[in-house]
Every structure is written in C-alpha cells, then in structure tokens.
Design an enzyme around this catalytic site. Structure first.
Site, short mmCIF file in Angstrom:
data_model
loop_
_atom_site.label_atom_id
_atom_site.label_comp_id
_atom_site.label_asym_id
_atom_site.label_seq_id
_atom_site.Cartn_x
_atom_site.Cartn_y
_atom_site.Cartn_z
CB CYS A 54 22.60 -41.46 -100.22
SG CYS A 54 21.58 -40.41 -99.16
CG ASP B 281 -13.14 -43.67 -99.65
OD1 ASP B 281 -12.55 -44.16 -98.67
OD2 ASP B 281 -12.57 -43.45 -100.73
CG ASP C 22 -6.72 -43.27 -94.72
OD1 ASP C 22 -7.87 -42.89 -95.03
OD2 ASP C 22 -6.06 -44.06 -95.42
CB CYS D 56 24.41 -42.37 -96.70
SG CYS D 56 22.84 -43.19 -96.97
ZN LIG Z 1 21.22 -41.69 -97.29
#
Ligand SMILES: [Zn+2]
Length: 546
Positions: A279, A121, A86, A284
C-alpha cells in the site's frame, strides 16, 4: 433540492447531497466515530479526505446528555463538516433494548444540531420468525410516520435531513413491502437496514439482493444508505446497485485485531510475509511491518485504522472515476475475478439490475465501446436489455427471405459497412428490398437485425480474438431463437453465410426450425470471399417467389 445526481453508470451515481453543514460528494462513506473511545483523532480522518462522519446519538445522550445540546454536536466533536447520527437501533439489535423512546431520541438529534438524523426503528434480527419480523416492520412504519409529523413541529425549517430505514433483512417479501411503504413517506434519505451479519460472513450476494429489492421500490431520485458496509470488496457492487452512502466502523474494528484492509482482501499484520504492507498510503510509506509489530498496541491500532481509512478512501475515488468513465461494470468484473464470494455478488447484481432497467441511464448518448470479455459481460444491463427488446418488443419487417451475414467480416457500425450498403442498394435497384430482411450474425451478441444495428451497443462493442467458444455458443443460441421468430412470422427462405468453423452448427439449427421452402448455407473464409458471394445471393433472392 437536497440530492443532485451528476453522473450515472449501471444503477450507480455520482451526486451531491446538500446538508446544513456542507455538501457531501457521493458515493460517500461516513467513518463511525465512537463518542466514548475514539481510536483515531477526527483531524486525521479529515486529512484522509473524509468530509463527513457518523456517530451515535443514543450513546451521546447516555454519556454526555445536555452537554452536547448546550454546545452543539459540531463543537462537541470539533468537526465542522456534515455529521450523521444513528439513533440506538444498533444497540437495540445488540442488547435487545434501549432506555430511550423513539421521540426522545429524535428530539435529541434535532437539539444537538445533527445534520442527518436517523429514526429509532426496530432493526431486523437475523433468524427471527417471519411473523415477528412483520410486526416489527409495522411498528417501524408507525414510528416513521410519527417521526415525520413531529419533525414538522420540532424542525419546521427542515434543517436536519431525516433517514427512513428499510428493514426486513433476508425475508425478501417483507423487505419489499417495507420498502414500498417507507417509499410512500417523504424521507430525505432511505437506508437498507442491518445486513451486519451478512457482511461479517462475506455473504455479499444476499446484501446485493437486499439492496436490489429495496432500490426497485423506493423513489429513484432519493439517496440510499447501506448500514455497516465498509469493505472495498463490497463498496463498488453496492454502488453499482444504487447505494450512495455508507457508514462503517470497520476501519477501527479491524485495526483492533491488527487486520489490514486492502483493496481486494483483508490480511492480518502478523501473516504478512513481507517487510512492507502493499500500500502506498502515508502510514505504509513510513512504517515497515516490523516497526508496526513492535509498537505499543494503541499506537499500532491508530496507525492501522488510519491505513484502513486511506484504503477505503482510495476505493471510493476509484468508483467515482469508473462511474465518470462509464467503466463500472468492467471494474466489477476485474474485482470478481479472484473471489467466489465476490463473483456471487456480481451474479446477484446482474439479476438485480435486470429488474431495475428503467432507472439505468439510457445508453443512446454514449459512444464508448462496450468490452465483451467473458460470460459475465453478457450479463451487462445493456446486453440483457438488448436481448429482451429483441425478443419482446422488436417486430421484424414483413418479408419471406432472411439473409444472415457473418458479423466477423463486416465493419461496425454496420449501417456504414460497405458490403451491406452495396447489397441493400442492389436489392433496392431490383425492387427486391421488400421481401428481404438482412440480419447480422454477430459472433458474441448473436442476431442483429440491420434495422436496429445502430442502437447501442450493437455496433459499439469489442470482443476478444479469437472468440471463446462459450461466447460463440451463446450467440448461436440467440440466432436459433431469432430464426424461429422469423419462421413463425412467415419467412420461408433462408440464406445464411457463415464462417467455416460453424457451418455444421448452423446446419443443425436450420434442421430444427419449422418448415422452410428453401435454405442455403454458404461458407466464406474471408472478407473477399464474402464479397464474391453477393452477386450470387442477389440472383437467388430474385428467383424466390414470395
Ligand atoms: Zn497503507
């Protein structure tokens, strides 16, 4: 060719973006690398599966200057995959000014060996007056033209891909103007600029509207980048609207506040009332909530950032799979189910896709059945397109008798339904075919003229049993409109066979139609009953004088 499209669903696509440091499989997300303080080592980002990153050329220039030029950005970051930079526009947005000129930063991006550069920009600030935004857009366009001219000199072999940002924010007329003008310039990638404020406020529907506005005015074969979108809730909607590339610092920013990104929400670690984060990523699996809580801040931040990236990665894989299967819309409906803000994104998407119908793949080659499960399903582009074609493009045959058959008792594809074939044969044998128009009254899609019943998805769809009332109401509304068209086209006699429950609704539809010579409503409560009515129907047709 820089960008190759391999598969499509809705306006979303799977593609390959070719850069000098390798191929980016899209839809793709660029994790943001902070060149001054990076919380997660790049090796770990690679291990999650990401092949590309984005960092900030402006910060690199300010803090490391020529060092990055001398050794090249890939060695500097120790990353051999594609790197996007960027240009400081974000800093401009945050701090009001940057101490570098657009051409200085562009030159720097070329010199450090960036694979994908962005021009400096002027990002549209939220709440700015319209005339100011307009002037800023003109300035961005001027810079865009000048950048392309300079790159011809500085990068004659066109090794760096260049991004043209489209600004204008939620000033939609300016945004649209900006997209048309940028679209005329030959950028490799186009970016939708600075919806950061909207994303922070979870105003997904405005973001989708912005993407839709821009997408409709840019060259369809070019990849589209959406700046700053890094939550699994917005990704699939943006992809469905045609976004190919994302960048986001969210994984790290959220981790700083102990915020856990999940596929359908964000939760604070301290607010989780369970031992384990729901998760299955390596973090996790290894650590309990308690263990994470008791770690030092930097260690916890690193692990949560890693988890967050895993979730984003998983979301991207899901989106890819959905595009391949052609079930992206079904996925979005599932996703929109529980969250009002996401639901509004689905509505915005529906509107946006309607305007974009011409870039959506033609479904003719598709044999997979479409599932109509809710009111939202009726907003699917395939359905919207059918309704538009039916009322704007389709010309019913000439004749005077319309026979409306109940879709419930017919087999799909309708063209191969035994009863319809038999009826058409009998009518033909008696020379009656030219005065008859057969219409199937589909319980969710409404009137389907027999002649077009093989067009996708008119025969290739599934609907729930029993059919919810609201779906039925919509189909009856379409039937009324279609019968109206027939009457205006000169049809004078109606034979409608309906299933029992809807006899009175059909009757009130007929009462409101223009003048008819005759109308008959028959009721069939089973397939057999429908069969037994056919001989009678043929006799009625025989006696009608056109
Ligand atoms: Zn996770």
């Amino acid at each position: 060719m820089t960008f190759e499209i391999l598969d499509k669903d809705l306006a979303g696509r799977i593609g390959r973006l070719i850069t000098k440091a390798g191929v980016i499989e899209t839809p793709a997300l660029f994790p943001v690398i902070n060149p001054i303080k990076q919380v997660l080592p790049l090796g770990e980002i690679k291990n999650v599966g990401f092949n590309q990153v984005i960092t900030n050329a402006y910060l690199l220039k300010r803090h490391y200057g020529d060092l990055v030029k001398d050794i090249g950005i890939h060695r500097f970051l120790n990353w051999d995959g594609p790197i996007m930079t960027d240009s400081g526009a974000y800093q401009l947005l945050m701090y009001g000014k940057v101490d570098v000129s657009p051409s200085e930063i562009l030159r720097y991006e070329v010199d450090i060996g960036t694979d994908i550069g962005v021009i400096l920009d002027i990002p549209t600030q939220w709440g700015r007056p319209k005339d100011v935004v307009f002037l800023e857009i003109e300035e961005t366009l001027r810079r865009a033209r000048s950048a392309l001219t300079k790159l011809k000199l500085w990068d004659p072999e066109h090794r760096m891909l260049i991004v043209g940002p489209v600004q204008g924010g939620d000033k939609f007329d300016i945004l649209s103007y900006s997209a048309s003008k940028m679209g005329e310039l030959n950028f490799d990638i186009y970016a939708v600029g600075s919806p950061t404020t909207l994303l922070e406020e979870y105003d997904f529907s405005t973001v989708i509207r912005m993407v839709a506005t821009v997408k409709a005015r840019l060259p369809p074969g070019k990849p589209i980048h959406l700046f700053g979108a890094g939550h699994p809730l917005i990704l699939p909607f943006a992809v469905a609207m045609g976004v190919d590339l994302f960048d986001s610092a969210s994984y790290a920013l959220y981790a700083r506040d102990d915020r856990i990104i999940l596929r359908d929400r964000t939760v604070r670690l301290s607010e989780l009332r369970v031992d384990r984060i729901p998760c299955n990523c390596p973090v996790c699996r290894r650590y309990s909530v308690k263990e994470l809580m008791s770690m030092s801040k930097p260690e916890r931040e690193r692990l949560i950032a890693l988890h967050n990236l895993h979730v984003l990665w998983e979301e991207l894989q899901e989106i890819r799979a959905r595009i391949r299967e052609g079930t992206l819309w079904e996925y979005l409906e599932e996703k929109a189910g529980g969250d009002a803000r996401v639901k509004s994104a689905l509505l915005a998407l529906r509107k946006g896709l309607k305007a974009l119908l011409n870039v959506i793949p033609d479904e003719s080659g598709r044999v997979r059945a479409m599932h109509i499960t809710s009111m939202e399903s009726l907003g699917r582009p395939e359905v919207v397109r059918h309704v538009e074609r039916l009322f704007n493009n389709y010309e019913p045959p000439r004749g005077c008798v319309a026979i409306v058959l109940p879709g419930e008792y017919l087999d799909r594809p309708y063209a191969r339904d035994f009863l319809i074939s038999w009826l058409l044969n009998e009518l033909s044998a008696r020379n009656l075919l030219s005065k008859v128009h057969v219409v199937i009254n589909n319980p969710v899609l409404g009137p389907i003229p027999y002649e077009i019943s093989e067009i996708y998805p008119l025969s290739q769809h599934e609907y729930p049993q029993p059919i919810p009332r609201y779906l039925r109401s919509y189909s009856l509304y379409l039937l009324r409109r279609y019968l109206d068209v027939l009457v205006r086209r000169g049809f004078t006699d109606l034979i409608i066979i309906t299933i029992g429950d809807y006899e009175s609704r059909i009757k009130s539809i007929i009462d409101r139609l223009g003048p008819l010579k005759s109308s008959v409503i028959l009721r069939a409560s089973s397939k057999d009953e429908l069969y037994s009515l056919m001989t009678w129907v043929i006799n009625v047709v025989e006696n009608i004088k056109c």
